[in-house]
Design an enzyme around this catalytic site. Structure first.
Site, short mmCIF file in Angstrom:
data_model
loop_
_atom_site.label_atom_id
_atom_site.label_comp_id
_atom_site.label_asym_id
_atom_site.label_seq_id
_atom_site.Cartn_x
_atom_site.Cartn_y
_atom_site.Cartn_z
N HIS A 1 0.84 -1.20 0.00
CA HIS A 1 0.00 0.00 0.00
C HIS A 1 0.87 1.24 0.00
CE1 HIS A 1 -2.39 3.16 2.27
NE2 HIS A 1 -3.08 2.99 1.16
N SER A 2 0.51 2.20 -0.82
CA SER A 2 1.15 3.52 -0.84
C SER A 2 2.66 3.39 -1.03
CB SER A 2 0.80 4.28 0.44
OG SER A 2 1.23 5.62 0.37
N MET A 3 3.47 3.99 -0.14
CA MET A 3 4.92 3.94 -0.27
C MET A 3 5.46 2.53 -0.07
SD MET A 3 5.80 6.94 -1.17
CE MET A 3 7.58 6.84 -0.99
N THR B 1 -0.05 3.50 -4.93
CA THR B 1 1.39 3.74 -4.84
C THR B 1 1.81 4.79 -5.86
OG1 THR B 1 1.91 1.53 -4.02
CG2 THR B 1 3.67 2.72 -5.12
#
Length: 1111
Positions: free
Chosen positions: A217-219, A246
């Site tokens: 998730h995300s970074m 991301t």
């Protein structure tokens, strides 16, 4: 000749100097400018808030937790194995007979039989966020606890999923590059450890897994990609990488150069692997060739999927989730999909809710289970088959567009079941309004021969209120049938029919008539419709489409027809400027009744634009008893998978994420730009008697407010870089006037001069530079497209379509590729004037309020307060205590704290030094001279300007400081391996220390030093304007160099030597003339420092005497 002293003139009254305004009133012009720019900021703010998301329905609570999570890690970070209580098997075999005493003992008793999946949280994310996905996977595998679900759970090569989740202690990975690298190292080590836990070959007779599936998730997606480059990474140990929200291409914040370095390395690794680099690295050196070879081998079988939440994700710019510039455009190794295009989801989702949206997590869980194959060591099916399977689940037929019709063939007699088929004429539309209670019937729609319609592309479309397939609740089945040559007119002869479902079927949201219409893409709430679309070119060798309608409850309907793919498209041949000024109207659409019609908007090709669609329906299309369904609109782009659906459409917000600021353009001559609107209408709706010339009237215009709102998220760093640039330019103006012999100008006065004399030319310059940037980028894109046009589409090299422009062009200003946005940079700068005024007023209030509090404490407070806060001039020499303090601070930076911490300490010290400078300048209790009073006011105004400049740098340092403080808060005392360069604070430290000890900036004599005093702040301002948004971390060292130069000017020895050199040069040039130089005076300052002035002015801010010199 000896100098002769002249009578000293009477000193002027000191009262006006004592009453000199600490905070002069802003001129009316500056006030009006600030108000207008502030209104621009307010408009942008409210536009931004108007597009804030709402959570999707059917979502799981974000703080919900599952049971049975056992820790397998130690230290500040950890690794956990998730188990859904009551559903998943207990992995601790014989735990009661051999109780575990630690993580290592627990691992010895683990019995894992599934496929390993690793969840990587993002910036400040929690390991508990795996709960929604893992819970959905357990319920997708089991019908009820202990009973496998038919299809998924009974597949021979299928197995359940073992979810491992990483605990990064909620670290802020988006702000710090070293944290990203540390997390990637921990992930690489964790994958190696996880794979060592599996012993299936001995116990179950199947190969142990050698790779894992990673969901990030995300970074966390950036961390997972960086793990492949780490030396500790076990080769080929990641088979599939699913990233959710991301930012793959551009970091969300640019305050640390380490983050940019991580992005550059991983994106270069991917581009080299697929030959997407503009200049292949393999030709550089043997080491580069080895790196490229490793990248190609490592990523040969890896599948990368990027899922983005779209417009509701206001944490990142969703266009940065696109993989178009790092993966081949043919989706051979992965793709980008937006949640609005995923079947069963079809709604935008914000950055956090995307992890607990039940609809999305169910689709992702089913997708992961469908690619498992425990018969081989990788644990998943081969890459191409994996891409196809994931595409069916995440894209649907409208996005994936299968190229051929294939499947298990059946005979037409089997479909008819003893009932004769009903054959329609060529080109006849199939219309079934109520099929809920009729008998099973097969309809044959002859495929129009090519000679009948020439070269026009034909497409078969079918829309039904039910689903399409063999399921019990489905009432429609669709096949492509081929007859023998002798049986074309006799369909009773045996024929082969190939099913067109599920590969060519996409569920669409049901579009019932309702008084309220959604403006943003709506989630599936009222059910779905089944839509099937297939090009006639894909039906080569087929003779007819067989539509089998089965009996079922409810009032269901079916519409099917062959349409002209090209004639049903209406092109909006207007530029962005024309749409901005006058919009576009279609008063009669479509021209002929059609189930599917399209409007192509080439101007809508960037995330910076938002359009507003208004749909006016005819009386029949708007009546529930007229049309079978209300008009449905699908917006899509040929460049990426971002379909958006607007059921019951009347008004809609149109936007795209196909391109955006600072993103490489996926240039290809074989893909059309812009966005398309696909209208689904009931073609049987009668126009007779209503007076309506067509079913719809369409109006398209630019949505200015929503467009402004999108600027906030994409240019958030402009709130740091642009105000700092303005402060630097104002400070340069102050230094210029000061070096010319005038008093140090108050910041408000200098800001007024900047607004009246510099701002307008600067706005024009930024506009011209933006136009130049768009021309250069457009020229590069044209050259790339021309090179590609000369190649065959089938022989297209993998990376030819993504030749990257030079970064100094692409990353300049706002990163725009269109000249239409040339004025955006000027608008942002104009709006940031208000931010500078607000900063000035806030800091003014803080300094003035603190000074007033200290003055009140001295007047009415006890004696110990007066002694603790003396209002006296500091000592002239540096005490040993200050030297020790400076040394201790530098040692702290060198060995423990990051330099950002030292900067914060320096800022706080200078804040109190500025307060004391104001108190000393306003103090009328002690006797003083006009020159000394002038010097005190000059020092205060200079200190205030320096304080305001340092305040502009606080956001750049604050985010890194947050990471360090967070580590200390959780007991992690290990120092950063970066950010310990003491040179990064030397300039600020020396300059602030000089002001704190009572020194004042000396005027720089000569043209070269004065020019340097102007060039350094102007250089920092220019970089902040041109590249500050994209590379904000480079602003700090430029400011540090400028402050180091100011610190050198604070040195009496250095400036005194320069003064003497200048005086000596002038003496040597004037001695032969033996004449008096009028207005040239030499005097002693308050501390005996020699000074040079003209026109009888004071030699320095503290000079009290003057002597005429005869040479």
């Amino acid at each position: 000749m000896a100098p002769v002293a002249s009578p000293s003139p009477s000193p002027p009254s000191t009262a006006p100097l004592h009453r000199r305004a600490a905070f002069p009133r802003l001129p009316t012009s500056v006030a009006l400018l600030a108000v207008s720019s502030l209104l621009s900021l307010v408009a942008v703010y409210f536009s931004y808030n108007s597009i804030q998301p709402v959570y999707p329905p059917g979502s799981l609570a974000p703080d919900a937790r599952g049971g049975g999570a056992g820790s397998l890690g130690a230290g500040p970070w950890g690794l956990y194995l998730y188990r859904e209580v009551g559903w998943d098997d207990d992995p601790f075999e014989g735990a009661q007979q051999a109780p575990a005493s630690g993580a290592a003992d627990d691992a010895a008793h683990l019995k894992l039989t599934g496929t390993p999946v690793v969840f990587v949280p993002g910036n400040a994310g929690s390991f508990r966020q795996v709960r929604s996905l893992a819970s959905a996977a357990s319920r997708a595998w089991f019908e009820v606890p202990g009973v496998r679900r038919k299809g998924v759970g009974t597949r021979e090569a299928g197995r359940s999923l073992d979810f491992f989740t990483l605990d990064y202690n909620d670290d802020f990975s988006a702000f710090h590059g070293q944290t990203l690298l540390d997390q990637s190292e921990y992930l690489a080590d964790s994958i190696r450890y996880i794979l060592s836990l599996y012993h299936q070959k001995e116990e179950l007779g199947r190969p142990d897994p050698t790779s894992v599936i990673v969901v990030a998730h995300s970074m966390g997606g950036v961390v997972a990609r960086a793990a492949l480059l780490h030396p500790n990474y076990q080769s080929f140990s990641i088979s599939t990488l699913i990233t959710i929200a991301t930012p793959h291409i551009v970091p969300p914040v640019t305050v640390d150069r380490g983050v940019d370095a991580v992005y550059d390395s991983i994106n270069s690794f991917w581009r080299d692997a697929y030959s997407l680099s503009p200049s292949p690295s393999s030709s550089s050196s043997p080491s580069s060739a080895l790196k490229v070879s490793r990248a190609r081998a490592e990523l040969a079988e890896l599948v990368l999927i990027s899922i983005s939440g779209g417009v509701s994700d206001v944490t990142i710019a969703s266009e940065s989730a696109s993989l178009a510039s790092i993966l081949p455009l043919n989706d051979s190794h992965g793709f980008t999909v937006f949640t609005t295009a995923i079947p069963g989801v079809q709604t935008p989702i914000d950055h956090l809710a995307i992890l607990w949206c039940q609809q999305l997590m169910s689709v992702v869980a089913q997708s992961l289970l469908s690619i498992v194959d425990v018969r081989n060591s990788q644990g998943v099916i081969p890459r191409l088959e994996r891409i196809s399977t994931l595409g069916e689940r995440l894209l649907g037929a409208l996005e994936s567009r299968p190229k051929k019709v294939e499947g298990r063939k059946v005979e037409l007699e089997t479909l008819e079941r003893g009932e004769a088929s009903r054959r329609l004429d060529v080109g006849e539309r199939l219309v079934l309004r109520d099929v809920g209670h009729q008998e099973r019937t097969t309809y044959l729609l002859p495929i129009p021969p090519t000679r009948t319609y020439g070269s026009a592309a034909r497409v078969f479309s079918l829309l039904t209120s039910s689903t399409i397939g063999r399921a019990k609740e489905s009432i429609v089945e669709v096949y492509a049938c081929a007859f023998s040559p002798s049986s074309v007119n006799n369909p009773d002869i045996t024929s082969a029919c190939t099913p067109l479902f599920p590969s060519h079927v996409t569920p669409l949201p049901l579009s019932p008539h309702a008084p309220v219409s959604p403006i943003l893409p709506a989630p599936v709430e009222d059910g779905t419709m089944g839509f099937l679309s297939v090009d006639v070119a894909q039906l080569e060798g087929m003779d007819a489409i067989a539509v089998v309608v089965k009996p079922g409850g409810g009032r269901n309907w079916v519409l099917a027809e062959f349409g002209d793919k090209e004639k049903r498209v209406q092109v909006v041949e207007k530029s962005t400027l024309q749409l901005m000024l006058g919009g576009f109207k279609l008063e009669a659409f479509p021209s002929t009744p059609s189930l599917v019609s399209e409007v192509w908007i080439p101007a809508l090709d960037t995330s910076l634009l938002t359009f507003k669609l208004n749909v006016f329906r005819s009386e029949c299309q708007d009546a529930p008893n007229g049309a079978l369904f209300a008009p449905l609109v699908r917006q899509y782009s040929p460049l990426l998978h971002e379909s958006k659906y607007y059921p019951n459409v009347r008004e809609a917000s149109l936007y795209t994420h196909s391109s955006g600021p600072y993103l490489p353009s996926p240039a290809s001559p074989f893909a059309s730009s812009g966005s398309r609107l696909q209208f689904f209408l009931d073609p049987t709706c009668s126009r007779d008697g209503t007076g309506a010339p067509a079913d719809l009237a369409v109006e398209i215009k630019v949505d200015l407010w929503a467009t402004l709102g999108g600027l906030v998220m994409r240019y958030r760093m402009a709130a740091v870089s642009f105000p700092f640039a303005i402060v630097m330019l104002v400070l340069a103006r102050q230094l210029k006037e000061y070096n010319a012999g005038a008093a140090f100008m108050p910041f408000g006065t200098a800001l007024s001069l900047f607004s009246r004399q510099t701002l307008l030319p600067l706005l024009g310059l930024l506009t011209l530079l933006s136009i130049l940037q768009s021309i250069l980028l457009g020229t590069h894109l044209s050259h790339t497209s021309a090179a590609l046009s000369s190649a065959s589409q089938h022989d297209l090299p993998g990376g030819a379509h993504t030749s990257l422009p030079p970064s100094w062009i692409a990353d300049m200003l706002l990163g725009n590729q269109s000249s239409f946005f040339a004025g955006t940079a000027a608008f942002v700068l104009f709006a940031m004037v208000a931010a500078v005024v607000v900063e000035y007023l806030v800091l003014q209030a803080l300094v003035g309020g603190m000074a007033g509090g200290v003055r009140w404490a001295h007047t009415k407070g006890p004696l110990w307060v007066k002694s603790a806060m003396p209002l006296t001039e500091p000592r002239e020499t540096l005490p040993t205590q200050r030297v020790v303090t400076m040394g201790a601070l530098l040692l702290l930076v060198l060995f423990f704290a990051p330099f950002q911490f030292a900067f914060l300490v320096i800022f706080l010290v200078h804040f109190f030094s500025t307060v004391r400078a104001l108190l000393l300048a306003q103090d009328i209790s002690s006797p003083t001279t006009p020159a000394s009073t002038k010097r005190l006011w000059d020092r205060y105004h200079y200190s205030f300007a320096i304080l305001l400049a340092m305040m502009g740098l606080l956001p750049i340092n604050a985010l890194i400081l947050v990471v360090w403080v967070r580590n200390l808060a959780v007991g992690w005392l290990a120092p950063f391996s970066t950010d310990h360069n003491v040179l990064n604070v030397v300039g600020f430290l020396l300059n602030v220390e000089a002001l704190h000890s009572g020194k004042m900036l000396h005027r720089t004599p000569g043209s070269i030093p004065s020019t340097v005093s102007l060039i350094l702040p102007s250089l920092a301002a220019a970089f902040s304007l041109l590249y500050g948004i994209r590379y904000a971390h480079h602003i700090y060292p430029l400011a540090n160099a400028f402050f180091l130069w100011l610190a050198a000017n604070n040195s009496q020895a250095l400036v005194g030597a320069v003064h003497e050199a200048v005086i000596g040069k002038r003496r040597s040039s004037l001695v032969p003339a033996q004449r008096e130089v009028p207005g040239l005076t030499i005097g002693a300052g308050a501390r005996g420092a020699p000074g040079l002035t003209k026109g009888g002015g004071a030699t320095s801010p503290g000079s009290a005497t003057k002597r005429t010199v005869l040479l």
